[in-house]
Design a protein around this motif. Structure first.
Motif, short mmCIF file in Angstrom:
data_model
loop_
_atom_site.label_atom_id
_atom_site.label_comp_id
_atom_site.label_asym_id
_atom_site.label_seq_id
_atom_site.Cartn_x
_atom_site.Cartn_y
_atom_site.Cartn_z
N VAL A 84 -3.83 -6.93 6.39
CA VAL A 84 -5.13 -6.49 6.89
C VAL A 84 -5.78 -7.56 7.75
O VAL A 84 -5.78 -8.75 7.38
CB VAL A 84 -6.04 -6.11 5.70
CG1 VAL A 84 -7.45 -5.80 6.17
CG2 VAL A 84 -5.46 -4.91 4.97
N ASN A 128 -10.00 -2.57 7.96
CA ASN A 128 -8.87 -1.90 7.30
C ASN A 128 -7.74 -1.70 8.30
O ASN A 128 -6.97 -0.76 8.21
CB ASN A 128 -9.30 -0.57 6.67
CG ASN A 128 -9.82 0.38 7.71
OD1 ASN A 128 -10.02 0.00 8.86
ND2 ASN A 128 -10.05 1.62 7.33
N LYS A 131 0.87 -1.18 0.00
CA LYS A 131 0.00 0.00 0.00
C LYS A 131 0.90 1.22 0.00
O LYS A 131 1.58 1.47 1.00
CB LYS A 131 -0.89 -0.04 1.25
CG LYS A 131 -2.02 0.94 1.23
CD LYS A 131 -2.83 0.77 2.52
CE LYS A 131 -3.83 1.90 2.69
NZ LYS A 131 -4.47 1.85 4.01
N PRO A 174 -12.22 1.62 12.09
CA PRO A 174 -11.05 1.91 11.26
C PRO A 174 -9.88 2.31 12.13
O PRO A 174 -10.05 3.02 13.12
CB PRO A 174 -11.51 3.08 10.39
CG PRO A 174 -12.99 3.01 10.41
CD PRO A 174 -13.37 2.45 11.75
N CYS A 234 1.31 -4.07 4.03
CA CYS A 234 0.00 -3.97 4.67
C CYS A 234 -0.57 -5.39 4.85
O CYS A 234 -0.72 -6.13 3.88
CB CYS A 234 -0.91 -3.13 3.77
SG CYS A 234 -2.48 -2.77 4.53
N ASN A 286 -4.30 -2.56 9.79
CA ASN A 286 -3.03 -3.12 9.33
C ASN A 286 -2.22 -3.63 10.53
O ASN A 286 -1.76 -2.84 11.34
CB ASN A 286 -2.24 -2.04 8.58
CG ASN A 286 -0.92 -2.57 8.03
OD1 ASN A 286 -0.61 -3.75 8.11
ND2 ASN A 286 -0.14 -1.67 7.46
#
Lengths: 133, 85
Positions: free
Chosen positions: A52, A57, A45, B60, A50, A59
């Protein structure tokens, strides 16, 4: 034949229970999701690694790298030394099992001159069937 | 030598809350705390913890620093990161 417990399951267990992953995802890590994430493997990325966690999302590359190094130091170093000895005497060393597909490790083993099986995840099983038959 | 760690009263609710959220015993929570703190002091911490509340769903993650993301990838197939065999 010498058998030692240095499978990828141990590494996954470590990542799930002892690593900083739980702090990163703010909940208990799932071994199934870690396994799936490792199968998806590391992506690039913006030229940065990265890894996942599942469908999030998040990392967790650095966590994985740290735990993998620890896994190598504690479990693999000794056996790799032995295998290198075989290599020096002219043997070809084929690495099999799910662990042979682990991100970073697979490439590092290749660099050392070991052969990585294309069917690593099932070679153990196939070998066992041949032994039993 | 300290072989027992007493969790202070003012810390107990948070320790209990997060131990339950992470599904780990309090003794492992304390062990992790020491491990993470030592890493932090030695500048080897892997992640930066956001101020957060217990949340059952994944959120996130924060923006990571370039240093945290590791070295650049030139070729994914040959990428070994920082590991040494």
């Amino acid at each position: 034949m010498e058998v030692k417990d240095f499978g990828a399951e141990y590494l996954i267990e470590r990542i799930a229970v002892r690593s900083e992953l739980k702090a990163l995802i703010e909940q208990p890590p799932s071994k199934d999701i870690i396994n799936r994430s490792l199968e998806v493997s590391i992506k690039s990325k913006n030229k940065k690694p990265c890894l996942v966690y599942g469908d999030s999302n998040i990392n967790f590359y650095k966590v994985y790298e740290t735990e993998l190094q620890d896994f190598i130091n504690c479990r693999l170093r000794e056996i790799i030394k032995k295998l290198e000895h075989y290599k020096l005497t002219g043997d070809k060393v084929l690495v099999i099992g799910g662990g042979s597909k682990l991100p970073l490790l697979s490439a590092a083993l290749k660099k050392k001159g070991f052969l990585i099986s294309d069917n690593g995840a099932f070679d153990n099983l196939v070998g066992l069937v041949v032994e039993v038959a | 030598m300290v072989d027992k760690v007493r969790i202070k009263k003012y810390q107990q609710p948070k320790v209990k809350q997060w131990s339950q959220a992470l599904e780990i015993p309090e003794c492992l929570f304390v062990e992790d705390s020491i491990t993470f703190y030592i890493r932090f002091l030695e500048g080897k911490h892997l992640i930066e913890i956001n101020p957060i509340t217990v949340n059952p769903t994944l959120v996130p993650v924060m923006e990571e620093s370039q240093e945290q993301l590791g070295e650049d990838i030139e070729n994914l197939d040959e990428f070994t990161g920082g590991i040494e065999l």
